[in-house]
Motif scaffolding. Structure first.
Motif, PDB file in Angstrom:
ATOM      1  N   ASP A  26       2.353   0.403   1.783  1.00 30.91           N
ATOM      2  CA  ASP A  26       1.638   0.362   3.045  1.00 30.91           C
ATOM      3  C   ASP A  26       2.129   1.439   3.998  1.00 30.91           C
ATOM      4  N   SER A  27       1.785   2.682   3.696  1.00 30.70           N
ATOM      5  CA  SER A  27       1.906   3.822   4.610  1.00 30.70           C
ATOM      6  C   SER A  27       3.301   4.316   4.920  1.00 30.70           C
ATOM      7  N   ARG A 132      -3.229  -3.407   8.966  1.00 31.23           N
ATOM      8  CA  ARG A 132      -3.750  -3.086   7.639  1.00 31.23           C
ATOM      9  C   ARG A 132      -4.372  -4.356   7.073  1.00 31.23           C
ATOM     10  N   ASN A 155      -7.533  -0.749   2.719  1.00 35.34           N
ATOM     11  CA  ASN A 155      -7.114   0.261   1.745  1.00 35.34           C
ATOM     12  C   ASN A 155      -8.150   0.450   0.642  1.00 35.34           C
ATOM     13  N   GLU A 157      -7.314   2.420  -2.024  1.00 31.60           N
ATOM     14  CA  GLU A 157      -6.375   2.478  -3.161  1.00 31.60           C
ATOM     15  C   GLU A 157      -6.714   3.546  -4.181  1.00 31.60           C
ATOM     16  N   THR A 207      -7.526   4.236   5.999  1.00 37.53           N
ATOM     17  CA  THR A 207      -7.428   3.762   4.617  1.00 37.53           C
ATOM     18  C   THR A 207      -6.281   4.462   3.915  1.00 37.53           C
ATOM     19  N   GLN A 208      -6.028   4.045   2.700  1.00 33.02           N
ATOM     20  CA  GLN A 208      -4.887   4.570   1.939  1.00 33.02           C
ATOM     21  C   GLN A 208      -5.209   4.615   0.452  1.00 33.02           C
TER      22      GLN A 208
END
Length: 378
Positions: A26-27, A132, A155, A157, A207-208
């Protein structure tokens, strides 16, 4: 999932440590205080934690997946609020980054995150709050969260439905992720109009990507980021390098090198701040679609050597920012300060002259041999 909602047989400090380290994907790195970029572009420090690491999800890369034998703990909304206030008053942080495991259903999880943010605002907290959220968060909760959080998002992903179903089998990429990104974008745009003229700051969509959990090439990630920027107003994607976790299905897979994460950050910045298009990078990927461990802007310049050198006194903004060592701010300063006569003038404008020198002319005079430079780089 073994329902033990608090883990109170552990001390508060122990639970804080478990939940900060549990934000592996998470970031931020694994510490209670992390660095992040706020909505105004500044680098700020945040208290980073999970609400809980109990999770009903089966994400194949995640240390908190439901089938993994791991110590499970939670923090209550009141505890997170108290910790955040304590750190904030000590000037150790400027806000909160809150993620969570999935507490049964995404709706319940996001309700709990909303409860934290609401409680903090009710107590007068004016710092930065970044949530998040879970895939599948209902639209009505996104709208309520927008009232109290500065930034929030779900996210992605990975890059497509097939890859996502491989690593996050509990959720649907199209509905639980892309639809939520679309809703979030529209809600943020609405809130920005409502808050115009006030001190309320609402960050862009968030987002991630977990880089390397599946075999998607960098070209696919870059194209997805570009699409998200166009379709969902994504500004700054986050990238986390895949690192295999014991007792997960992907433990035997190869970890992704940290430099790959760094290069993707550089490319995403070039997409957003420089106006470079995703397909411009097609000429710098290897035969499998991956970036090299080299500055992508320099690689683009080397691949487009016919563009250089450019004369700083006549080049357009779009040509200037293609020069290694010249960014949008320094390019704008050049445009408003011409004519220029010496390198030291460029230095005062923020140009990294050592990098730019082979790619520029000043009044028709080249500052270094581009052919010699490119030959030495090849």
């Amino acid at each position: 999932m073994n329902e033990q909602p608090s883990g109170h047989h552990f001390t508060l400090t122990e639970r804080m440590q478990f939940l900060s380290s549990g934000t592996k994907y998470d970031s931020c790195n694994q510490s209670a205080v992390c660095h992040a970029f706020g909505p105004d572009g500044r680098c700020i420090q945040l208290y980073k934690t999970l609400l809980t690491n109990y999770c009903s999800g089966e994400c194949t890369y995640c240390p908190n997946r439901c089938e993994r034998d791991v110590t499970r703990v939670s923090l209550s909304p009141e505890e997170i609020t108290k910790i955040t206030w304590s750190l904030y008053r000590k000037n150790a942080i400027e806000g909160l980054f809150l993620s969570s495991g999935v507490i049964g259903e995404p709706e319940l999880t996001s309700q709990k995150q909303l409860e934290v943010a609401t409680l903090m605002r009710q107590q007068g907290f004016n710092g930065y709050i970044h949530l998040r959220l879970m895939p599948g968060t209902p639209k009505y909760l996104l709208e309520q969260i927008a009232e109290v959080a500065n930034k929030f998002g779900v996210n992605a992903e990975t890059t497509n439905k097939s890859n996502y179903s491989e690593i996050c089998p509990n959720f649907d990429y199209q509905n639980d992720v892309l639809q939520r990104l679309n809703w979030t974008d529209k809600i943020i745009q609405k809130k920005r109009r409502e808050f115009r003229g006030t001190n309320r700051i609402v960050g862009a969509n968030d987002t991630q990507f977990v880089v390397g959990a599946v075999n998607e090439p960098d070209s696919e990630i870059v194209n997805t980021v570009s699409d998200f920027m166009e379709n969902y107003s994504l500004r700054r994607p986050y990238f986390m390098s895949f690192d295999p976790v014991p007792d997960t299905p992907l433990f035997g897979n190869t970890p992704s090198p940290q430099w790959r994460e760094q290069r993707l950050y550089q490319v995403s910045f070039l997409l957003k701040e420089y106006g470079i298009k995703a397909d411009d990078f097609d000429m710098v990927y290897d035969e499998n679609g991956f970036l090299s461990n080299s500055d992508p802007k320099l690689e683009l310049a080397k691949a487009n050597r016919d563009m250089f050198p450019v004369d700083v006194n006549s080049a357009s903004f779009s040509d200037l920012i293609r020069v290694p060592g010249i960014g949008p701010i320094s390019a704008d300063r050049i445009l408003h300060s011409r004519p220029l006569f010496e390198e030291k003038e460029l230095t005062r404008m923020g140009v990294v002259v050592g990098r730019a020198r082979p790619f520029i002319r000043i009044h028709g005079k080249s500052q270094a041999s581009l052919s010699d430079f490119l030959g030495a780089c090849s």
